[in-house]
Design a protein around this motif. Structure first.
Motif, PDB file in Angstrom:
ATOM      1  N   TYR A  38       4.987  -1.863  14.488  1.00 33.26           N
ATOM      2  CA  TYR A  38       4.360  -1.011  13.485  1.00 33.26           C
ATOM      3  C   TYR A  38       5.362  -0.606  12.399  1.00 33.26           C
ATOM      4  O   TYR A  38       5.057  -0.673  11.205  1.00 33.26           O
ATOM      5  CB  TYR A  38       3.819   0.225  14.202  1.00 33.26           C
ATOM      6  N   ARG A  39       6.551  -0.210  12.824  1.00 35.26           N
ATOM      7  CA  ARG A  39       7.584   0.176  11.862  1.00 35.26           C
ATOM      8  C   ARG A  39       7.912  -0.965  10.915  1.00 35.26           C
ATOM      9  O   ARG A  39       8.037  -0.774   9.691  1.00 35.26           O
ATOM     10  CB  ARG A  39       8.844   0.603  12.620  1.00 35.26           C
ATOM     11  N   ASP A  40       8.027  -2.172  11.455  1.00 34.96           N
ATOM     12  CA  ASP A  40       8.412  -3.313  10.624  1.00 34.96           C
ATOM     13  C   ASP A  40       7.285  -3.768   9.700  1.00 34.96           C
ATOM     14  O   ASP A  40       7.551  -4.202   8.568  1.00 34.96           O
ATOM     15  CB  ASP A  40       8.855  -4.470  11.517  1.00 34.96           C
ATOM     16  N   VAL A  41       6.043  -3.681  10.153  1.00 34.00           N
ATOM     17  CA  VAL A  41       4.918  -4.055   9.290  1.00 34.00           C
ATOM     18  C   VAL A  41       4.877  -3.164   8.052  1.00 34.00           C
ATOM     19  O   VAL A  41       4.591  -3.617   6.944  1.00 34.00           O
ATOM     20  CB  VAL A  41       3.589  -3.975  10.062  1.00 34.00           C
ATOM     21  N   PHE A  42       5.191  -1.880   8.227  1.00 33.60           N
ATOM     22  CA  PHE A  42       5.143  -0.927   7.117  1.00 33.60           C
ATOM     23  C   PHE A  42       6.539  -0.474   6.699  1.00 33.60           C
ATOM     24  O   PHE A  42       6.736   0.665   6.272  1.00 33.60           O
ATOM     25  CB  PHE A  42       4.278   0.269   7.514  1.00 33.60           C
ATOM     26  N   VAL A  66       5.104   3.642   8.117  1.00 30.17           N
ATOM     27  CA  VAL A  66       3.713   4.071   8.292  1.00 30.17           C
ATOM     28  C   VAL A  66       2.891   3.623   7.085  1.00 30.17           C
ATOM     29  O   VAL A  66       3.433   3.419   5.999  1.00 30.17           O
ATOM     30  CB  VAL A  66       3.609   5.600   8.470  1.00 30.17           C
ATOM     31  N   PRO A  67       1.564   3.501   7.236  1.00 23.75           N
ATOM     32  CA  PRO A  67       0.713   3.030   6.125  1.00 23.75           C
ATOM     33  C   PRO A  67       0.369   4.140   5.132  1.00 23.75           C
ATOM     34  O   PRO A  67      -0.752   4.646   5.080  1.00 23.75           O
ATOM     35  CB  PRO A  67      -0.531   2.505   6.844  1.00 23.75           C
ATOM     36  N   VAL A  68       1.343   4.512   4.341  1.00 21.57           N
ATOM     37  CA  VAL A  68       1.167   5.565   3.339  1.00 21.57           C
ATOM     38  C   VAL A  68       0.024   5.193   2.391  1.00 21.57           C
ATOM     39  O   VAL A  68      -0.086   4.037   1.966  1.00 21.57           O
ATOM     40  CB  VAL A  68       2.479   5.758   2.551  1.00 21.57           C
ATOM     41  N   PRO A  69      -0.854   6.133   2.053  1.00 21.55           N
ATOM     42  CA  PRO A  69      -1.922   5.819   1.103  1.00 21.55           C
ATOM     43  C   PRO A  69      -1.368   5.320  -0.229  1.00 21.55           C
ATOM     44  O   PRO A  69      -0.591   6.011  -0.890  1.00 21.55           O
ATOM     45  CB  PRO A  69      -2.639   7.170   0.943  1.00 21.55           C
ATOM     46  N   ASN A  70      -1.751   4.111  -0.593  1.00 19.59           N
ATOM     47  CA  ASN A  70      -1.338   3.506  -1.859  1.00 19.59           C
ATOM     48  C   ASN A  70      -2.329   2.386  -2.173  1.00 19.59           C
ATOM     49  O   ASN A  70      -3.437   2.382  -1.629  1.00 19.59           O
ATOM     50  CB  ASN A  70       0.112   2.988  -1.777  1.00 19.59           C
ATOM     51  N   TRP A  85      10.181   7.715  13.738  1.00 21.56           N
ATOM     52  CA  TRP A  85       9.279   6.590  13.482  1.00 21.56           C
ATOM     53  C   TRP A  85       8.516   6.722  12.171  1.00 21.56           C
ATOM     54  O   TRP A  85       7.977   5.741  11.675  1.00 21.56           O
ATOM     55  CB  TRP A  85       8.306   6.437  14.651  1.00 21.56           C
ATOM     56  N   ASN A  86       8.457   7.897  11.627  1.00 14.84           N
ATOM     57  CA  ASN A  86       7.856   8.104  10.316  1.00 14.84           C
ATOM     58  C   ASN A  86       8.938   8.630   9.381  1.00 14.84           C
ATOM     59  O   ASN A  86       9.262   9.814   9.381  1.00 14.84           O
ATOM     60  CB  ASN A  86       6.694   9.103  10.404  1.00 14.84           C
ATOM     61  N   THR A  87       9.524   7.732   8.602  1.00 12.55           N
ATOM     62  CA  THR A  87      10.600   8.113   7.674  1.00 12.55           C
ATOM     63  C   THR A  87      10.096   8.162   6.234  1.00 12.55           C
ATOM     64  O   THR A  87      10.889   8.172   5.299  1.00 12.55           O
ATOM     65  CB  THR A  87      11.768   7.129   7.780  1.00 12.55           C
TER      66      THR A  87
END
Length: 534
Positions: free
Chosen positions: A459-463, A469-473, A493-495
């Motif tokens: 998950y970390r590497d995908v985003f 994380v999948p930040v709204p954009n 895990w959420n940087t």
């Protein structure tokens, strides 16, 4: 195809469209209606450690990574009993939690601080409420029971989840979706009202009904339950459903009607035939189809999932459900499968199955084939992933050092969902085309670290370009609260600098906090990702 089979495919990968019990149809008439027989209602059952029932009650959650250790479990049968137990628990200073279906993926119920567990499992009635001109569903009614009762008695349904064993309680509160969502919207788009046990500042619990009526003084409490998540504002004891704009008193005209038949299609591409180029083409084809054809009315009933399974499962799979009553159903599905496979150079195994709608719906599986330890993550996709992002997924799925059962499932979304304003419900993600569900399951507690590390790094590497994380954009739109993930609140895990509540609720979080302050000012209902008091 090695260990891969239809049963394994379904067992390992079909849990995603529902989060939030056991069988037996439940249908009841409104209380007090003439001519109905009254079944005696048991009193509250309170069970403590040492009672032979205790272990059964505290271990019936979906995820065996967590086990509750409350001082007592209260099994309740009505809203009034629930209110009495909550009042007693609050006065005693015990932290409480509520369990309905038992399918929460995280430790919201099975938390070490919970000292009183309120179990609503007997509350599973499904009936028509004449007073509200709406269908009433109690929290522990499973989706299978809801579908069966609504269809058999009135010929209608709800666009809720694909897993018939999931309870309505948490599923609805989190904004549930499922096979008919692209045609009919999310389940909360049909939520007319909610009956909730709340605790105001004085500490006494009471039962409140809130509806979407513009002049309802409790309307904000209704709004908070249209995607604001379970365990935040009170204990739901009854949902009320009626489609917006539905007129008259004929129950059969107040909710959507399901297809008469269901055409299910299963497609498999063995990992032995897939390289990075073919895998990338497959994922791109699937996603881009929804970008380009998602609003095609001919495909409004299409629900499909691309299961990007780990190499240990043996194959990448596509499951599609479609209105089999259309005269052109076979042709449309054939075109769809061809579009997903186009340019891969592969000839996948394709199997079609035609069934009556209810039989097919109730036959869906929701288990992990014995793999009872679990971790989930999620993302909303606004457009197709880039080849670079897809390559990251491929790398982790084919990692030779990891032989576990994991997947990245891409679920069809959009359609009618995209026609609803972002602030009309507490579910703000209204322009996405797909949902992504990252999951891993296993059995041995000694392998916890291996599996948790795999999914966290995936998950970390995908985003990686947005802080893990999948930040709204333009590409993504945050996460789905019914696939809760406490890692989103962990700076390891959420940087991204974007808080977990923005990922789930976006700008609506402030409004949810206001509802919290009004209806739960003491913070009685709380868990690791609960809405905080302002």
């Amino acid at each position: 195809m090695g260990r891969f089979s239809r049963r394994g495919f379904l067992a390992a990968t079909t849990a995603g469209a529902a989060v939030a019990t056991t069988g037996g149809a439940a249908s009841a008439a409104p209380a007090g209606k003439k001519g109905t027989s009254c079944v005696p209602q048991p009193g509250v059952t309170t069970v403590a450690g040492g009672d032979p029932r205790y272990q059964e009650l505290v271990h019936r959650g979906f995820n065996a990574r967590f086990a509750a250790t409350p001082d007592r479990v209260h099994v309740v049968h009505s809203a009034e009993q629930t209110a009495d137990v909550v009042t007693e628990t609050v006065k005693a200073g015990r932290q409480l939690a509520v369990r309905s279906g038992g399918h929460c993926f995280e430790n919201f119920v099975d938390h070490r601080d919970v000292r009183a567990l309120i179990d609503t499992s007997p509350m599973r009635a499904v009936y028509y409420d004449e007073r509200h001109r709406a269908f009433a569903v109690q929290p522990a009614a499973t989706l299978g029971e809801v579908y069966r009762t609504l269809f058999h008695d009135w010929g209608v349904t709800l666009p809720a989840g694909v897993c018939p064993q999931v309870g309505a309680g948490g599923h609805v509160a989190g904004g549930g979706y499922g096979p008919l969502t692209r045609r009919d919207g999310t389940v909360v788009d049909h939520l007319y009202g909610v009956e909730v046990v709340v605790v105001k500042a004085g500490g006494n619990a009471r039962v409140v009904t809130a509806t979407r009526e513009p002049d309802d003084p409790n309307r904000e409490l209704w709004w908070a339950h249209t995607g604001g998540g379970g365990g935040n504002f009170g204990i739901v004891t009854r949902y009320l459903f009626r489609t917006p704009g539905a007129e008259g008193g004929d129950p059969s005209a107040l909710l959507p009607k399901p297809p008469t038949r269901l055409r299910s299609t299963y497609v498999t591409w063995p990992w032995a035939d897939l390289n990075l180029a073919r895998f990338t083409r497959l994922v791109t084809n699937f996603s881009r189809w929804y970008e380009e054809n998602g609003s095609d009315p001919r495909y409004a009933s299409l629900y499909s999932t691309l299961h990007l399974n780990t190499h240990a499962i043996g194959a990448v799979s596509l499951e599609a459900r479609f209105d089999g009553g259309r005269p052109d159903a076979a042709e449309l599905i054939e075109r769809y499968v061809a579009a997903v496979n186009e340019g891969t150079g592969l000839e996948p195994a394709v199997e079609h199955q035609d069934d009556l709608w209810l039989q097919a719906t109730l036959g869906a599986r929701f288990d992990t084939g014995g793999y009872d330890r679990h971790k989930s993550k999620s993302a909303y996709l606004r457009r197709t992933w880039t080849p670079e992002r897809i390559a990251v997924v491929h790398k982790h799925l084919t990692d030779a050092a990891f032989d576990g059962w994991g997947a990245v499932d891409l679920y069809s979304y959009g359609g009618k969902v995209n026609t609803v304003a972002a602030d009309a419900t507490a579910l703000p993600q209204r322009d996405s085309i797909l949902k992504a569900w990252f999951s891993v399951t296993w059995m041995d507690p000694e392998l916890d670290e291996l599996h948790l590390r795999w999914i966290r790094e995936l998950y970390r590497d995908v985003f990686a370009d947005t802080g893990g994380v999948p930040v709204p954009n333009a590409d993504h739109d945050g996460c789905y609260i019914n696939y809760p993930d406490t890692d989103l609140a962990d700076p390891r895990w959420n940087t991204s600098g974007v808080p977990w509540h923005t990922l789930y609720y976006k700008a609506g979080y402030r409004r949810l906090q206001q509802v919290k302050a009004e209806w739960d000012p003491r913070g009685v209902f709380r868990h690791p990702l609960s809405v905080r008091l302002p």
